[in-house]
Design an enzyme around this catalytic site. Structure first.
Site, short mmCIF file in Angstrom:
data_model
loop_
_atom_site.label_atom_id
_atom_site.label_comp_id
_atom_site.label_asym_id
_atom_site.label_seq_id
_atom_site.Cartn_x
_atom_site.Cartn_y
_atom_site.Cartn_z
N GLY A 265 -3.44 -5.13 7.14
CA GLY A 265 -4.43 -6.15 6.82
C GLY A 265 -5.41 -5.55 5.83
N ARG B 182 -9.91 -2.20 3.70
CA ARG B 182 -11.08 -1.76 2.92
C ARG B 182 -11.46 -2.77 1.86
NH1 ARG B 182 -9.02 1.62 -1.71
NH2 ARG B 182 -6.76 1.51 -1.61
N GLY C 44 -12.57 2.48 5.36
CA GLY C 44 -12.86 1.22 4.69
C GLY C 44 -13.43 1.37 3.30
N ARG D 266 0.17 -12.26 0.12
CA ARG D 266 1.26 -11.30 -0.09
C ARG D 266 2.49 -11.72 0.70
NH1 ARG D 266 -2.08 -6.38 -0.58
NH2 ARG D 266 -4.22 -7.09 -0.69
N ASP E 217 3.68 -5.47 1.62
CA ASP E 217 2.28 -5.88 1.70
C ASP E 217 1.57 -5.71 0.35
OD1 ASP E 217 2.67 -3.03 2.62
OD2 ASP E 217 0.51 -2.98 2.34
N ASN E 218 2.25 -5.10 -0.63
CA ASN E 218 1.70 -4.99 -1.98
C ASN E 218 2.38 -5.93 -2.96
OD1 ASN E 218 0.01 -2.93 -1.12
ND2 ASN E 218 1.43 -1.31 -1.71
#
Length: 487
Positions: A90, A93, A126, A183, A252-253
């Site tokens: 998720g 940051r 973060g 994504r 996720d990218n």
């Protein structure tokens, strides 16, 4: 142009059910300061450049203040990292601050990277550091200048906040601007947690806001997946043609819109090496330059698997076939443009392959070879020693290849060929050593090199006589830089 307070927000994503993310307040940085702002991105937002250079802007986008209209949310998603599914991902940051709507009805996500802890930070703090923030800031400008679909970056802010990675560094925030931050991993999250109704809801949301034409067909979800496959194919074809390696093609990218984003240990080719691994942490070479087309297919297959509850298997397989066809078609077109070829002929594949073999065997700089070729008339192709001697000590193999190339272009108008090549082969790319010099300067409080790079990266096909040195071959140390996922 507008002030910050005049921006119009329409925060559609934050109106989705709570499972799509968590509302989080940014954590402030100490003594923030503006390092750079990209005026071209300010223009996209219709934002007055003077507003960005104000104390209000710096305080707001360093977490020290807020702006009416913000609705900061950390998005929840999952994804496959280096081929392994990770359910605990998720925005660890970063925060989606809000969605700006322009006077033309265009919608832009405003995303703050380096905003502090969220529920998805896992073992992290973060934060983002100056180093990684500048790399993403410059990379997004470079890709936009090259005409490659990408997220953008409005500005980068530094601070005195200590952040610890391999060493002590300073915290920064990057203001990222994109049409969407959704994504592949958003859909994987809903599939693997068996929230199929919400999976359908997310697909409806993406169609409504980004692919409205899919609403008019018999199978809107299948049409959506086809469009994602085609856009991803075009993006990766551009990467391969320009010599760009992303470095961390985890699902996720991967943008659902086919945008290049989440820039980390990326790299542009120096000497041509098809097996180039830009990520020092990629021990197996999974994301090597020549693996990107197949990884794109792997990632789309993972997305297709996640969409199986709402799309027939046969439609998923058909879309994946479209990806492979579109990738090859667009890549071939881009490579023909780089060589000034206006049509496709049967012998072109052999001409391409011979060229790639030559570049690899002679360790020739990819960008400078094509740019040099873009300046040579047919008559000048007969004597290459003076043109290519800076790229290789042995120009004989180049002479042999050029003899075949000259036959191929014998019936081509020279002026038209050179015009096409000069707008297809950049003079300037963001080499890793240039990004490092920008970082070194910024860490000493000097941002001039960043601004110089922004100038040439905005128009990488132009000449820019005042910045000729930025097109030079990299020094030895510049080819040996090791870039990892650490940020």
């Amino acid at each position: 142009m507008k002030s910050l307070q005049q921006l119009v927000f329409n925060n559609t994503y934050s109106q989705l059910p709570s499972l799509f993310g968590t509302f989080v307040t940014p954590q402030p940085l100490s003594n923030p300061y503006l390092m750079s702002v990209n005026p071209h991105i300010a223009k996209l937002l219709e934002l007055d450049i003077n507003a960005i250079q104000s104390d209000d802007f710096i305080n707001i986008f360093s977490g020290n203040d807020t702006l009416a209209g913000f609705d900061p949310i950390a998005m929840k998603y999952t994804g496959h990292q280096f081929g392994q599914y990770n359910p605990d991902l998720g925005d660890g940051r970063g925060l989606l601050l809000g969605e700006v709507q322009t006077s033309q009805g265009k919608k832009w996500d405003i995303h703050l990277k380096g905003s502090g802890l969220t529920p998805y930070s896992r073992m992290g703090d973060g934060r983002a550091v100056i180093r990684s923030s500048i790399r993403e800031y410059l990379a997004s400008a470079a890709m936009a200048g090259l005409g490659i679909p990408t997220s953008h970056a409005l500005a980068v802010i530094g601070s005195d906040t200590h952040v610890y990675r391999e060493k002590q560094e300073f915290g920064a925030t990057l203001i990222r601007v994109s049409e969407s931050h959704i994504r592949f991993g958003h859909f994987e999250y809903l599939f693997y947690t068996q929230q199929h109704d919400q999976l359908r809801l997310l697909a409806d949301y993406v169609i409504q806001h980004h692919f409205p034409e899919c609403q008019q067909v018999e199978k809107p979800y299948a049409a959506l997946f086809e469009q994602v496959c085609e856009n991803t194919a075009k993006m990766i074809a551009h990467w391969q043609a320009v010599g760009f390696a992303h470095g961390v093609m985890n699902t996720d990218n991967m943008s659902i819109l086919g945008l290049t984003f989440d820039y980390g240990p990326y790299g542009f080719l120096d000497d041509y090496n098809p097996g180039y691994i830009c990520n020092h942490s990629d021990y197996s070479g999974r994301y090597a330059f020549n693996q990107q087309p197949s990884i794109g297919l792997w990632n789309l297959s993972a997305l297709g698997y996640a969409l199986a509850p709402i799309i027939d298997k046969s439609d998923i397989e058909h879309a994946l076939e479209i990806y492979q066809h579109q990738l090859q078609m667009h890549y071939s077109k881009l490579m023909r443009q780089k060589l000034g070829l206006f049509d496709s002929q049967e012998q072109d594949n052999e001409l391409f392959q011979q060229l790639f073999n030559l570049l690899k065997q002679q360790s020739i700089d990819y960008t400078q070879f094509f740019r040099t070729l873009s300046t040579l008339s047919q008559d000048e192709l007969d004597n290459t020693s003076s043109h290519f001697s800076s790229l290789t000590a042995n120009t004989t193999p180049i002479d042999e290849w050029l003899a075949d190339y000259k036959k191929r272009i014998s019936n081509t108008d020279d002026q038209q060929r050179l015009a096409l090549m000069l707008k297809s082969n950049p003079k300037y790319i963001l080499r890793n050593y240039l990004a490092q010099l920008a970082i070194d300067g910024a860490e000493q409080g000097n941002f001039t090199f960043i601004e110089n790079l922004l100038t040439v990266l905005h128009d990488p096909f132009g000449e820019h006589p005042n910045f000729e040195d930025l097109a030079d071959l990299p020094p030895k140390w510049g080819k040996e830089l090791e870039i990892s996922c650490s940020s």
